[in-house]
Design a protein around this motif. Structure first.
Motif, short mmCIF file in Angstrom:
data_model
loop_
_atom_site.label_atom_id
_atom_site.label_comp_id
_atom_site.label_asym_id
_atom_site.label_seq_id
_atom_site.Cartn_x
_atom_site.Cartn_y
_atom_site.Cartn_z
N UNK A 170 37.99 51.65 44.27
CA UNK A 170 37.49 50.95 42.65
C UNK A 170 35.94 50.90 42.73
N UNK A 171 35.50 50.33 43.88
CA UNK A 171 33.78 50.02 43.96
C UNK A 171 33.14 51.13 44.11
N UNK A 172 33.61 52.56 44.52
CA UNK A 172 33.02 53.44 44.60
C UNK A 172 32.59 53.92 42.89
N UNK A 173 33.22 53.53 42.13
CA UNK A 173 33.11 53.87 40.57
C UNK A 173 32.73 52.57 39.57
N UNK A 174 32.88 51.76 40.01
CA UNK A 174 32.82 50.70 39.12
C UNK A 174 32.07 49.52 39.66
N UNK A 175 31.16 48.62 38.98
CA UNK A 175 30.32 47.72 39.65
C UNK A 175 31.21 46.29 40.00
N UNK A 176 32.35 46.00 39.29
CA UNK A 176 32.89 44.88 39.21
C UNK A 176 34.46 45.29 39.64
N UNK A 177 35.26 44.28 39.82
CA UNK A 177 36.69 44.47 39.87
C UNK A 177 36.90 44.16 38.24
N UNK A 178 38.34 44.47 37.80
CA UNK A 178 38.49 44.25 36.17
C UNK A 178 38.47 42.92 35.79
N UNK A 179 39.11 41.86 36.69
CA UNK A 179 39.14 40.60 36.27
C UNK A 179 37.52 39.88 36.67
N UNK A 180 36.82 40.54 37.71
CA UNK A 180 35.36 40.02 37.73
C UNK A 180 34.71 40.42 36.58
N UNK A 181 34.69 41.59 36.11
CA UNK A 181 34.07 42.04 34.82
C UNK A 181 34.35 41.21 33.48
N UNK A 182 35.61 40.79 33.51
CA UNK A 182 35.97 39.94 32.42
C UNK A 182 35.38 38.60 32.61
N UNK A 183 35.45 38.08 33.71
CA UNK A 183 34.81 36.73 34.10
C UNK A 183 33.56 36.57 33.65
N UNK A 184 32.73 37.68 34.13
CA UNK A 184 31.30 37.85 33.88
C UNK A 184 31.09 37.83 32.35
N UNK A 185 31.68 38.81 31.70
CA UNK A 185 31.62 39.34 30.43
C UNK A 185 31.76 37.80 29.23
#
Length: 420
Positions: free
Chosen positions: A388-403
Motif C-alpha cells: 500500500x505504501x508504495x502507492x499511497x502516502x498514508x493508510x486509509x484511516x490515517x488519511x481520514x484522520x489527517x483530513x
C-alpha cells in the motif's frame, strides 16, 4: 494567517523510523493479546491463566499472559505520548499553532474509537486514548523531571487504590459477620460479571449485527466505568513517552547508551521477576474473590508489565542499531506507519470470522491455535502495508484522520517520477 495556511501533517520523509518499527511491533503484541477476546467472550480474557485449559492450550494461555498481556497496550500508550511530543516540538519549531489542531485530532480519534467500539469490537482502546490525550496539553511545556514524577504518580495511584481495596477484602474476613457481608458483595459482582459474559456469548456467538451492537453499547458503558483504573495507567505511559522525546532519546538513541542498556538489563529482568512473583502468588486473577493476595498479584503484574514493555522497547532499539537485525526489523515499519488502519483492520477481520453475523467460528478456535492465526494475520498485514505504501502516502484511516484534523483533503497518491 500564514501559519494557519501552512498547517499540514508530518511528511513521510520527516517521520522517525524508530517509532514506526516500534508501532509495528506493538501491533503484533496487541493482536496476540486481543485474539482471545475476538474468539470468545471479552470478559473472560483479563483474568490471567485460565484454570479450565489443559495441555497445549494451557501453555499458550500462560505464555501469552506472561509475555504479552499488559505489555503492549502500555507500549502503544508510550508511543502515543512520543507522537504527541514530536508533534508539539515540530509545531513549536515551525511557529505553527498546535492546541486547536491537537484538540481536533483528539476529537476525531474519539469519534473513530466510538465507531469502533459500537460497530466493530467492544475491546476498543482508542476511546481511552482520546480521552486521556486531552490532558497531555497541560504538560506540553513541562520539564522532563515533571513528566517523570507525574508519570510515576499516575501509574502508582490506581495500583495503590487496588491495594487498599484488597486490604479491605482481607480485613472483612476478621469476623464471621463481616465475612458473610463481603461474600454477599462479591456474589453480586460475580452474578453481574456472569451475566455480562453470557450476554456476550449470546450476542457475539449467535446474534445478529443489531444484537451485537446493542451488546457492544453495554460493554462500552462498562469500559467507561473502568476508566478510573485504566485511564491513569495509560496517561502515565503517555507522559513517559513524551519524556523520551523531550530528552532526545528517540531521535538519537545511539547518544543514550546507558539509558537503553538500563532498559534492557535492569527494567526487563526486574519486570520479569515481578511477573514471576505475581504469577506465583495468584496465576488466575479471579475478580470475584478480591483480597490482599489478589491485589498484590494484580499490582505486581501491572508494574512488571510496564517494566517489561520498556525492556522490549530497549531491545528493539538495540536491534535497530545492529547491521544484521536492522533490515528484518524495518519490515515492521510500514505496518507501524499504518497502525490505526491495521488496528481497526484486525478487529474487522476477526469479528467477521468469529462472530455469529460473520462466519460464526465463535469459541471454536482452540487457544493454542489462536497464536499461529494471529501471527499469520499480522504477516499478511505487514505485506499489505508494504504494498500500500508504495502507492499511497498514508493508510486509509490515517488519511481520514489527517483530513478531518486539518480540515482539508490530504494528498493520497505518491506522484510517479517524471520521465526525461
Amino acid at each position: 494567517m500564514s501559519s494557519l495556511q501552512n498547517l499540514a501533517p508530518v511528511a513521510p520523509a520527516e517521520r522517525i523510523g524508530t517509532l514506526d518499527v516500534l508501532r509495528g511491533f506493538a501491533l503484533l503484541g496487541i493482536l496476540l493479546m486481543n485474539i482471545e477476546g475476538f474468539v470468545g467472550p471479552l470478559y473472560e480474557t483479563a483474568d490471567g491463566l485460565n484454570p479450565r485449559l489443559t495441555g497445549a492450550d494451557r501453555s499458550a494461555d500462560g505464555l501469552i499472559y506472561f509475555f504479552v498481556q499488559g505489555k503492549f497496550f502500555t507500549l502503544f500508550s508510550l508511543l502515543f505520548g512520543m507522537g504527541f511530543a514530536v508533534m508539539s516540538q515540530r509545531a513549536a519549531a515551525a511557529g505553527r499553532p498546535f492546541a486547536g489542531i491537537y484538540w481536533r485530532r483528539g476529537l476525531v480519534l474519539l469519534a473513530i474509537g466510538l465507531a469502533h467500539a459500537l460497530l466493530i469490537w467492544s475491546g476498543d482502546i482508542l476511546v481511552t486514548y482520546a480521552l486521556m490525550s486531552f490532558l497531555l496539553l497541560a504538560f506540553r511545556d513541562a520539564s522532563g523531571r515533571t513528566l517523570l514524577v507525574v508519570a510515576v504518580l499516575a501509574f502508582l495511584a490506581p495500583l495503590g487504590l487496588m491495594m487498599l481495596f484488597g486490604a479491605l477484602g482481607s480485613l472483612m474476613q476478621a469476623t464471621p459477620e463481616l465475612a458473610a457481608r463481603w461474600e454477599q458483595i462479591l456474589a453480586g459482582q460475580n452474578q453481574m460479571l456472569a451475566a455480562m459474559i453470557d450476554g456476550q456469548r449470546q450476542a457475539y456467538g449467535a446474534g445478529s449485527f443489531a444484537e451485537a451492537t446493542v451488546q457492544r453499547g453495554k460493554d462500552l458503558g462498562m469500559a467507561l466505568m473502568n476508566l478510573m483504573t485504566l485511564g491513569p495507567l495509560v496517561f502515565a505511559m503517555f507522559l513517559l513517552g513524551a519524556w523520551f522525546v523531550k530528552a532526545g532519546a528517540i531521535a538519537a538513541p545511539a547518544q543514550f547508551p546507558r539509558l537503553f542498556a538500563g532498559l534492557r538489563w535492569i527494567a526487563l529482568p526486574l519486570g520479569t521477576a515481578l511477573m514471576l512473583l505475581s504469577f506465583w502468588l495468584q496465576p488466575t486473577l479471579d475478580q470475584t474473590d478480591i483480597d490482599l493476595r489478589f491485589s498484590t498479584a494484580f499490582s505486581l503484574g501491572m508494574l512488571g508489565s510496564a517494566l517489561m514493555c520498556l525492556g522490549y522497547a530497549g531491545w528493539l532499539i538495540r536491534g535497530l542499531q545492529s547491521p544484521a537485525l536492522a533490515p528484518p526489523l524495518r519490515w515492521l515499519a510500514p505496518a507501524g506507519r499504518m497502525a490505526l488502519t491495521n488496528y481497526l483492520g484486525q478487529s474487522l477481520i476477526c469479528t467477521l470470522i468469529f462472530y455469529g453475523y460473520g462466519l460464526g467460528y465463535f469459541e471454536q478456535l482452540p487457544r493454542a491455535w489462536q497464536v499461529p492465526f494471529a501471527l499469520a494475520l499480522f504477516a499478511l498485514q505487514v505485506l499489505l502495508s508494504r504494498w500500500w505504501l508504495r502507492h499511497f502516502r498514508f493508510g486509509p484511516m490515517e488519511w481520514l484522520w489527517r483530513t478531518l484534523t486539518y480540515l482539508k483533503p490530504q494528498p493520497m497518491r505518491i506522484a510517479a517520477p517524471r520521465s526525461a
